[in-house]
Design a protein around this motif. Sequence first.
Motif, PDB file in Angstrom:
ATOM      1  N   VAL A   4       3.151   1.478 -12.139  1.00  0.00           N
ATOM      2  CA  VAL A   4       2.745   2.158 -13.451  1.00  0.00           C
ATOM      3  C   VAL A   4       2.058   1.362 -13.346  1.00  0.00           C
ATOM      4  O   VAL A   4       2.945  -0.173 -13.708  1.00  0.00           O
ATOM      5  CB  VAL A   4       4.362   2.493 -14.158  1.00  0.00           C
ATOM      6  CG1 VAL A   4       4.228   2.842 -15.252  1.00  0.00           C
ATOM      7  CG2 VAL A   4       4.430   3.443 -13.221  1.00  0.00           C
ATOM      8  N   ILE A   5       0.955   0.906 -14.383  1.00  0.00           N
ATOM      9  CA  ILE A   5       0.442  -0.259 -14.865  1.00  0.00           C
ATOM     10  C   ILE A   5      -0.049   0.293 -16.319  1.00  0.00           C
ATOM     11  O   ILE A   5      -0.266   1.547 -17.191  1.00  0.00           O
ATOM     12  CB  ILE A   5      -0.908  -0.599 -14.080  1.00  0.00           C
ATOM     13  CG1 ILE A   5      -2.090   0.240 -14.159  1.00  0.00           C
ATOM     14  CG2 ILE A   5      -1.209  -1.146 -13.059  1.00  0.00           C
ATOM     15  CD1 ILE A   5      -3.185   0.373 -13.798  1.00  0.00           C
ATOM     16  N   GLY A   6       0.566  -0.336 -17.776  1.00  0.00           N
ATOM     17  CA  GLY A   6      -0.234  -0.597 -18.889  1.00  0.00           C
ATOM     18  C   GLY A   6       1.362  -0.013 -19.159  1.00  0.00           C
ATOM     19  O   GLY A   6       1.046   0.814 -20.692  1.00  0.00           O
ATOM     20  N   SER A  56       1.091  -1.105  -0.225  1.00  0.00           N
ATOM     21  CA  SER A  56      -0.495   0.247  -0.024  1.00  0.00           C
ATOM     22  C   SER A  56       0.776   1.405   0.174  1.00  0.00           C
ATOM     23  O   SER A  56       0.267   2.794   0.032  1.00  0.00           O
ATOM     24  CB  SER A  56      -0.786   0.044   0.814  1.00  0.00           C
ATOM     25  OG  SER A  56      -0.257  -0.097   2.280  1.00  0.00           O
ATOM     26  N   GLU A  57       3.007   1.689  -0.091  1.00  0.00           N
ATOM     27  CA  GLU A  57       3.484   2.531   0.144  1.00  0.00           C
ATOM     28  C   GLU A  57       4.329   2.357  -0.839  1.00  0.00           C
ATOM     29  O   GLU A  57       4.234   3.769  -1.038  1.00  0.00           O
ATOM     30  CB  GLU A  57       3.928   2.334   1.599  1.00  0.00           C
ATOM     31  CG  GLU A  57       3.380   1.806   2.118  1.00  0.00           C
ATOM     32  CD  GLU A  57       4.391   1.358   3.267  1.00  0.00           C
ATOM     33  OE1 GLU A  57       5.522   1.698   3.688  1.00  0.00           O
ATOM     34  OE2 GLU A  57       4.446   1.485   4.842  1.00  0.00           O
ATOM     35  N   ARG A 104      -0.478   4.223 -10.331  1.00  0.00           N
ATOM     36  CA  ARG A 104      -1.888   4.335 -10.064  1.00  0.00           C
ATOM     37  C   ARG A 104      -1.388   4.103  -7.959  1.00  0.00           C
ATOM     38  O   ARG A 104      -0.171   3.451  -8.044  1.00  0.00           O
ATOM     39  CB  ARG A 104      -2.707   3.340 -10.325  1.00  0.00           C
ATOM     40  CG  ARG A 104      -3.332   3.133 -11.893  1.00  0.00           C
ATOM     41  CD  ARG A 104      -4.865   3.705 -11.722  1.00  0.00           C
ATOM     42  NE  ARG A 104      -5.985   3.918 -12.816  1.00  0.00           N
ATOM     43  CZ  ARG A 104      -6.014   2.758 -13.237  1.00  0.00           C
ATOM     44  NH1 ARG A 104      -6.556   2.260 -12.981  1.00  0.00           N
ATOM     45  NH2 ARG A 104      -6.672   3.557 -14.587  1.00  0.00           N
ATOM     46  N   ARG A 105      -1.809   4.652  -7.723  1.00  0.00           N
ATOM     47  CA  ARG A 105      -2.033   3.890  -5.787  1.00  0.00           C
ATOM     48  C   ARG A 105      -2.756   3.168  -6.069  1.00  0.00           C
ATOM     49  O   ARG A 105      -3.451   2.412  -6.498  1.00  0.00           O
ATOM     50  CB  ARG A 105      -2.488   5.201  -4.811  1.00  0.00           C
ATOM     51  CG  ARG A 105      -2.255   6.438  -5.391  1.00  0.00           C
ATOM     52  CD  ARG A 105      -0.624   6.746  -4.014  1.00  0.00           C
ATOM     53  NE  ARG A 105      -0.758   8.149  -4.487  1.00  0.00           N
ATOM     54  CZ  ARG A 105       0.712   8.415  -4.577  1.00  0.00           C
ATOM     55  NH1 ARG A 105       1.612   7.423  -4.468  1.00  0.00           N
ATOM     56  NH2 ARG A 105       0.851   9.645  -4.970  1.00  0.00           N
ATOM     57  N   PRO A 135       1.689  -8.777 -19.205  1.00  0.00           N
ATOM     58  CA  PRO A 135       1.710  -7.427 -17.828  1.00  0.00           C
ATOM     59  C   PRO A 135       1.554  -7.303 -16.614  1.00  0.00           C
ATOM     60  O   PRO A 135       1.211  -8.436 -16.168  1.00  0.00           O
ATOM     61  CB  PRO A 135       0.562  -6.921 -18.700  1.00  0.00           C
ATOM     62  CG  PRO A 135      -0.374  -7.828 -20.113  1.00  0.00           C
ATOM     63  CD  PRO A 135       0.509  -8.492 -19.664  1.00  0.00           C
ATOM     64  N   GLU A 136       2.477  -5.977 -16.257  1.00  0.00           N
ATOM     65  CA  GLU A 136       2.663  -6.177 -14.935  1.00  0.00           C
ATOM     66  C   GLU A 136       2.585  -5.153 -14.659  1.00  0.00           C
ATOM     67  O   GLU A 136       2.464  -3.616 -15.258  1.00  0.00           O
ATOM     68  CB  GLU A 136       4.525  -5.726 -14.941  1.00  0.00           C
ATOM     69  CG  GLU A 136       5.014  -6.212 -13.356  1.00  0.00           C
ATOM     70  CD  GLU A 136       4.628  -7.286 -12.825  1.00  0.00           C
ATOM     71  OE1 GLU A 136       3.263  -7.150 -12.322  1.00  0.00           O
ATOM     72  OE2 GLU A 136       5.931  -8.202 -12.180  1.00  0.00           O
ATOM     73  N   PHE A 137       2.335  -5.130 -13.424  1.00  0.00           N
ATOM     74  CA  PHE A 137       1.852  -2.847 -12.840  1.00  0.00           C
ATOM     75  C   PHE A 137       3.441  -3.176 -11.494  1.00  0.00           C
ATOM     76  O   PHE A 137       3.835  -4.164 -11.098  1.00  0.00           O
ATOM     77  CB  PHE A 137       0.917  -3.192 -11.592  1.00  0.00           C
ATOM     78  CG  PHE A 137      -0.576  -4.467 -11.823  1.00  0.00           C
ATOM     79  CD1 PHE A 137      -0.681  -3.561 -12.967  1.00  0.00           C
ATOM     80  CD2 PHE A 137      -1.304  -4.136 -11.338  1.00  0.00           C
ATOM     81  CE1 PHE A 137      -1.932  -3.924 -13.176  1.00  0.00           C
ATOM     82  CE2 PHE A 137      -2.988  -4.341 -10.650  1.00  0.00           C
ATOM     83  CZ  PHE A 137      -3.150  -4.707 -12.390  1.00  0.00           C
TER      84      PHE A 137
END
Length: 186
Positions: free
Chosen positions: A112-114, A107-108, A147-148, A124-126
Amino acid sequence: MTRLLLLTLSALALAACKEDIAELPAPVELTAGAVGHYCQMDLLTHDGPKGQIHLDGMAAPLFFSQVKDAIAYLHMPEQAHAVVATYVQDMAGADSWAEPAGWVEVSEAVYVIGSDRMGGMGAPEFVPFSDEAAARAFVVDHGGALRRFDEIAAADVLNTAPPEPHATDTDIAARLGALSRHEGSH
């Protein structure tokens, strides 16, 4: 004397509170024996950031070959164990895609997604960062959206296409209801 009594009682109350707070388990470093929860493959042979989830009552964490897989696990309603802690590998200050910088609590991080970077399983990775400026620099080089953790919806986890900038559907019940209504119309 009343002041001394109040100070003593306050100190005792604080000590009692401190004992009630459970200390989170520390992240576990990857070894040759660490395998992905879903793929059961050696994690050290896969590039990109990984994840680990510590469950209540389990001695060792579940490891994930991709951060996106760890976040998917957290979104699954059928998981029965309480999650004690979740860590992802930090790409801020990483030497390379193959060598993340360390672990950060899920959560900290900012994600970067996409982007054009694929995770350890070629999907695909977060990509997690402890530093938002590093995440923004990554977006300039590799695309994607920031994204948070609390902004990542189940739809983001299940989607293999780049995310829509306005995607905010986090209500799994509504999504499943819509799917049920759609199936009944055939």
